[in-house]
Design an enzyme around this catalytic site. Structure first.
Site, PDB file in Angstrom:
ATOM      1  N   GLU A 213      47.556  39.759  50.651  1.00 58.23           N
ATOM      2  CA  GLU A 213      48.697  39.528  50.998  1.00 58.23           C
ATOM      3  C   GLU A 213      49.307  40.771  51.197  1.00 58.23           C
ATOM      4  O   GLU A 213      50.047  41.395  52.337  1.00 58.23           O
ATOM      5  CB  GLU A 213      49.460  38.792  50.275  1.00 58.23           C
ATOM      6  CG  GLU A 213      49.096  37.250  50.327  1.00 58.23           C
ATOM      7  CD  GLU A 213      48.008  37.067  49.037  1.00 58.23           C
ATOM      8  OE1 GLU A 213      48.095  35.988  48.304  1.00 58.23           O
ATOM      9  OE2 GLU A 213      47.523  38.069  48.181  1.00 58.23           O
ATOM     10  N   GLY A 268      49.431  42.536  35.711  1.00 55.00           N
ATOM     11  CA  GLY A 268      50.236  42.521  36.681  1.00 55.00           C
ATOM     12  C   GLY A 268      51.677  41.970  36.281  1.00 55.00           C
ATOM     13  O   GLY A 268      52.798  42.682  36.532  1.00 55.00           O
ATOM     14  N   ARG A 269      51.761  41.051  35.542  1.00 51.58           N
ATOM     15  CA  ARG A 269      53.045  40.344  35.093  1.00 51.58           C
ATOM     16  C   ARG A 269      53.836  41.330  34.110  1.00 51.58           C
ATOM     17  O   ARG A 269      54.906  40.772  33.673  1.00 51.58           O
ATOM     18  CB  ARG A 269      52.921  39.190  34.789  1.00 51.58           C
ATOM     19  CG  ARG A 269      52.086  38.751  33.745  1.00 51.58           C
ATOM     20  CD  ARG A 269      51.733  37.320  33.623  1.00 51.58           C
ATOM     21  NE  ARG A 269      50.593  36.780  32.643  1.00 51.58           N
ATOM     22  CZ  ARG A 269      49.260  36.653  33.146  1.00 51.58           C
ATOM     23  NH1 ARG A 269      48.971  37.218  34.099  1.00 51.58           N
ATOM     24  NH2 ARG A 269      48.682  36.497  32.184  1.00 51.58           N
ATOM     25  N   GLU A 354      51.914  31.961  34.333  1.00 48.32           N
ATOM     26  CA  GLU A 354      50.846  32.626  34.544  1.00 48.32           C
ATOM     27  C   GLU A 354      49.982  33.000  33.183  1.00 48.32           C
ATOM     28  O   GLU A 354      48.711  32.950  32.945  1.00 48.32           O
ATOM     29  CB  GLU A 354      51.041  33.681  35.361  1.00 48.32           C
ATOM     30  CG  GLU A 354      49.435  34.339  36.102  1.00 48.32           C
ATOM     31  CD  GLU A 354      49.826  35.448  36.978  1.00 48.32           C
ATOM     32  OE1 GLU A 354      49.841  34.964  38.247  1.00 48.32           O
ATOM     33  OE2 GLU A 354      49.883  36.617  36.691  1.00 48.32           O
ATOM     34  N   LYS A 505      42.556  31.492  46.507  1.00 45.37           N
ATOM     35  CA  LYS A 505      42.338  32.527  47.227  1.00 45.37           C
ATOM     36  C   LYS A 505      40.883  32.522  47.814  1.00 45.37           C
ATOM     37  O   LYS A 505      40.514  32.832  49.092  1.00 45.37           O
ATOM     38  CB  LYS A 505      42.518  33.876  46.061  1.00 45.37           C
ATOM     39  CG  LYS A 505      43.678  34.217  46.041  1.00 45.37           C
ATOM     40  CD  LYS A 505      43.949  35.614  45.196  1.00 45.37           C
ATOM     41  CE  LYS A 505      45.329  35.805  45.010  1.00 45.37           C
ATOM     42  NZ  LYS A 505      45.303  37.259  44.339  1.00 45.37           N
TER      43      LYS A 505
END
Length: 542
Positions: A213, A268-269, A354, A505
């Protein structure tokens, strides 16, 4: 095989305890203890937590702490700060706490101190941010940058956009910051509408520089800038990268000296205080960004050193676990009474769900309790005219975290008093409700009495902070980070992987060429998926 959670003595004690207090109403708990509202509070690190409106007693809290102890929470905390590879499915350490460690502090990973490298990146970020903010960084045509667009997704978007919105009071008015995440072309189109590309800087945030994305949006932005400014050389002045893929960055046209990296032990988070926060630093300035990091670190140290019973993140996590696993309340509404925190609930959705939306333990065995609650929310008072009807009188009980600030950043008349009054009143109403006798005493017609009754007994936390500053924002984020960690440790799950995002994905990568093929492809999906692909292809070709 290790002992399952529900076989633990502390868990069984909580089950027995729940049977004894499940029907107790908060009205009775407060009536029995005049000091409850002041005693069941915790004031630490500049954050005041009132947890008295939870359906708990002193015994509940002692049993919850005992569960944390039996599950080895203290050891898990120490392991994270020690740099152990507690993300076992990816064989990685979890050291986001190193991102906010002060210069000179030591945090070792495989015998190597990681703090100097963290500050080296921060220093490079600060230098670049100052260049953009001062107007020294010029675009391809010699114009100064007036618009900054961060292109990322997930933690590379939710953290920066939340922090930018939260700290807009401290942001420079010389720059307009925008964020693009959705592969839906509308997102990029609207973010760039009306902007002069000669005055626009894009920050492409992708660790691998292959995120589908992000790179789709980045390439579209690149093509647009090159077409409008008439040269491939424009890319080097209008794009920088937050990544570790130097080769991919160079191929894109970005000078590797304008690439800001981070380590694989940054999830990431948990990355908004790494180079992923470059857009935030540009907006609010390096000094304010470092103040935010200091707030993170203050909460980190509290979490690492405070006894479990007096530990803000531990207590918040244990109360959430009690509501979720023992009372059966499977959602959590986060309700900031501060417009600047309008993106905070969305940020916490990823952080919580998540991290802890897992169905197996670290050993690969089935979890024997419900894991992550469903997190959602909106700022007050907007939510009061949206979904509060359900949380007050609906058939589902929704625990709530009310977040408020004692002083306003943008005071107008008595509006902040009205805002805080609503926060306090909503928590009171959820806890105590209104009985039929009280409604009748107001002279309400008998046939309307049932409609005016509020049963109450709906749990909430109230979190109060003096002022929304970069430092207090860091403390709030770390409070929830470590609360999530606490719950994951008790469930014995890996809170730091996210395999659940992969399957969709993988399947999408197979569907894309089937949607775009010139000739009708041979489809081997289920009948529903095949029909949806054919329907899209039929319309796409018209």
């Amino acid at each position: 095989m290790s002992k399952t959670l529900t076989d633990r003595a502390a868990w069984k004690a909580l089950v027995d305890h729940h049977e004894g207090i499940a029907k107790h109403h908060l009205r009775d708990l407060f009536a029995e203890d005049a000091t409850r509202g002041t005693r069941m509070t915790l004031d630490a690190v500049g954050i005041y937590l009132d947890y008295s409106k939870n359906r708990v007693t002193d015994k509940t809290l002692k049993l919850l702490v005992a569960l944390a102890e039996e599950c080895g929470l203290a050891d898990r905390i120490a392991a994270m700060f020690r740099g152990d590879r507690i993300n076992t499915t990816e064989n990685r350490a979890v050291l986001h706490v190193a991102l906010r460690a002060p210069r000179g502090e030591k945090i070792l990973l495989d015998g190597q101190d990681v703090v100097p490298a963290v500050h080296a990146v921060l220093d490079r970020m600060a230098k670049f941010a100052d260049q953009v903010r001062s107007g020294k960084w010029l675009g391809h045509t010699g114009k100064r940058i007036r618009h900054v667009i961060n292109i990322g997704i997930g933690g590379s978007d939710l953290g920066p956009v939340m922090a930018y919105e939260a700290l807009r009071h401290y942001a420079t008015h010389e720059l307009d910051c925008r964020f693009v995440s959705n592969v839906d072309s509308t997102d990029l189109t609207e973010a760039t509408r009306g902007l002069d590309p000669a005055e626009t800087l894009f920050i492409v945030s992708s660790k691998t520089f292959t995120t589908l994305e992000t790179m789709t949006n980045a390439k579209a932005a690149r093509d647009s800038v090159v077409a409008q400014l008439g040269s491939e050389d424009a890319v080097a002045r209008h794009f920088v990268a937050v990544s570790t893929n130097a080769e991919g960055v160079r191929k894109f046209g970005i000078d590797a000296s304008n690439m800001f990296g981070f380590e694989d032990w940054v999830g990431g988070r948990y990355s908004m205080d790494s180079s992923i926060g470059l857009s935030t630093m540009i907006a609010v300035g390096p000094d304010n960004f470092r103040k935010m990091l200091a707030g993170f670190h203050a909460m980190d140290e509290h979490f690492r050193t405070a006894p479990l019973a007096g530990n803000l993140p531990v207590l918040l996590g244990l109360l959430s676990l009690w509501n979720n696993d023992f009372l059966g309340f499977s959602t959590l509404a986060v309700l900031p009474y501060e417009q600047y925190l309008k993106r905070f609930p969305a940020y916490l959705q990823q952080l919580t769900m998540e991290s802890n939306g897992k169905h197996v333990t670290l050993d690969g065995e089935q979890v024997h309790a419900d894991t992550s609650p469903i997190v959602w929310g909106e700022p007050g008072t907007n939510g009061q005219h949206s979904f509060y009807q359900l949380i007050h009188q609906g058939t589902r009980v929704v625990p709530c975290d009310f977040i408020g600030f004692l002083t306003a950043l943008a005071p107008i008349g008595g509006q902040h008093d009205l805002l805080v009054a609503n926060l306090i009143a909503q928590a009171e109403a959820l806890a105590f409700g209104k009985t039929a006798q009280q409604v009748e005493a107001e002279g309400i017609a008998p046939e309307l009495v049932p409609h005016r009754v509020f049963e109450g007994n709906r749990p909430s936390n109230t979190i109060l902070v003096d002022t929304l500053t970069p430092e207090s924002l860091g403390k709030l984020i770390a409070l929830y980070e470590h609360s999530v960690f606490t719950q994951g440790a008790i469930w014995n799950i890996d809170s730091f992987d996210q395999w659940g995002v992969e399957l969709g994905k993988q399947l999408a990568s197979k569907v894309i060429p089937e949607l775009q093929a010139a000739q009708e492809p041979e489809l081997a999906h289920d009948s529903s998926t095949n029909a949806l692909i054919r329907r899209y292809r039929a319309r796409r070709g018209t």
